[in-house]
Structure formats: C-alpha cells, structure tokens
Design an enzyme around this catalytic site. Structure first.
Site, PDB file in Angstrom:
ATOM      1  N   GLU A   1      -2.072  -6.782   7.577  1.00 49.40           N
ATOM      2  CA  GLU A   1      -0.567  -6.673   8.185  1.00 49.40           C
ATOM      3  C   GLU A   1      -0.457  -7.538   9.207  1.00 49.40           C
ATOM      4  OE1 GLU A   1       2.293  -6.244   8.119  1.00 49.40           O
ATOM      5  OE2 GLU A   1       2.897  -4.048   7.580  1.00 49.40           O
TER       6      GLU A   1
ATOM      7  N   HIS B   1       0.820  -1.155   0.099  1.00 55.13           N
ATOM      8  CA  HIS B   1       0.070  -0.010   0.062  1.00 55.13           C
ATOM      9  C   HIS B   1       0.751   1.259   0.037  1.00 55.13           C
ATOM     10  CE1 HIS B   1       0.837   0.776   4.132  1.00 55.13           C
ATOM     11  NE2 HIS B   1       0.959  -0.308   4.252  1.00 55.13           N
TER      12      HIS B   1
END
EC number: 5.4.2.11
Length: 207
Positions: free
Chosen positions: A89, A11
């Site tokens: 994550e 990202h």
C-alpha cells in the site's frame, strides 16, 4: 494462444479499515468481514472457471491472507506465489495509525483531503500516489505483465493505491481520473489483455 487474463483484487476489510485508521505499511490482520470478502471473491472467480497459473501479492498480511483465502476457496492452494514490497500500500508516513477524523482535527479537513486525494502531494514522511506508481509500475511491467502476455492466468491481491497504479496504466487514466476511482475490498476485476498489452475486455465481478 491462451487468453491473457489478469485479475486484480483489493484485500478484504482489515482491522484498521474497520477502525477508520490510516494504514499504509502497518500490518493489521483481516476482520471476520474481510475473511468473508476474500472467500466470496474466491467463489466468484471459481464460478468463472478461472484456473490461475501464477499469483502476486504484497509484503503485508492483509493482502497475503486475502490471496490465500481466495486460492483456498478455489481449491488452487498450490499456485506459485510471489510476494514483493513493490505491491505494498501507499506509505502514509506520519498519518499511519491515526484515526482519519483525528487527522482532520489536527491538520484540517482541506490538508488531509489534499494528502489523500491529490496525485503528487505526500503526507509528512510518506508517499504520494505518484510515488506509489513509481514503485509499483516497474514491478508490474518487469514481473507481472510478462506472465500475462505468455498466457499465464495471473492473480494480484494487493491494496487500494498499489492497484490504482496498475489500473491507471491498464485503463489509460489521467491522474485526476485514477484519484476518483474507488476500489471495494474483496471485489475482483478481470482483465483480458490483447497481445500489445492493452485491455481487450474488463469485467467487475460482483456477488
């Protein structure tokens, strides 16, 4: 048979990346720079002439928004997309939301370094990279890899550590090797896979 193309993108910069905070499963948005990074990734992929058939992302805003910006930049907004927590994550547990310098002051440089850069030692209440691999890799094998092997050009927008889990498998890296791998925000990695799922070709796209 179509080329078996898999593209991985971390990202774009998030608000907490900018503030030097441990993020994990917390859900900050992209910064203006992060938006620009995602759009630039889309432009790079468009210049490659890639047309995605499927896309995967995590359950977190920063990855989802990165994916949307990439596909928007490419004019491919309609690509079927799957969101799954398996691509989230690494969970930093009690470190989440803390400034990294403050964490070092609280626990010591050595301890924080161990939590960040060892493969199998988790911070309090969180995951080690090994835990993240155990969560992410089965999803890759069961859901993502079959798409690639069918010849579907596949995009994954996720996070530094969930992508490390995939890269470790794709590139057959040791735990020590993958811990040293740094992934830049918004930087696409293009893999071409052989029929046996090994990597035939790898390229890092840079502006």
């Amino acid at each position: 048979m179509s080329d078996r193309i898999l593209v991985l993108v971390r990202h774009g910069q998030s608000e907490w990346n900018l503030k030097n905070l441990f993020t994990g499963w917390r859900d900050p948005d992209l910064t203006e720079q992060g938006v620009s990074e995602a759009k630039r990734a889309g432009a790079l992929l468009k210049a490659e002439g890639l047309k995605f058939d499927v896309a995967f992302t995590s359950d977190l805003t920063r990855a989802q928004k990165t994916l949307g910006l990439i596909l928007g930049e490419m004019g491919q907004e309609g690509v079927p997309t799957t969101r799954n927590v398996a691509l989230n994550e690494r969970d930093y547990g009690d470190l989440a939301g803390l400034n990294k310098d403050d964490a070092r002051a609280k626990w010591g440089d050595d301890q924080v370094h161990i939590w960040r850069r060892s493969y199998d030692i988790a911070p309090p209440g969180g995951e080690s990279l090994r835990d993240t691999v155990a969560r992410t890799l089965p999803y890759y094998v069961q859901e993502i890899l079959p798409c690639v092997l069918r010849g579907q050009t596949t995009l994954v927008a996720a996070h530094g550590n969930s992508l490390r889990a995939l890269i470790m498998t794709l590139e057959k890296l040791s735990p020590e090797g993958i811990m040293k791998r740094e992934l830049n925000t918004g930087a696409p990695i293009v893999y071409k896979l052989a029929a046996d799922s090994t990597v035939a070709e790898k390229r890092d796209l840079v502006a």
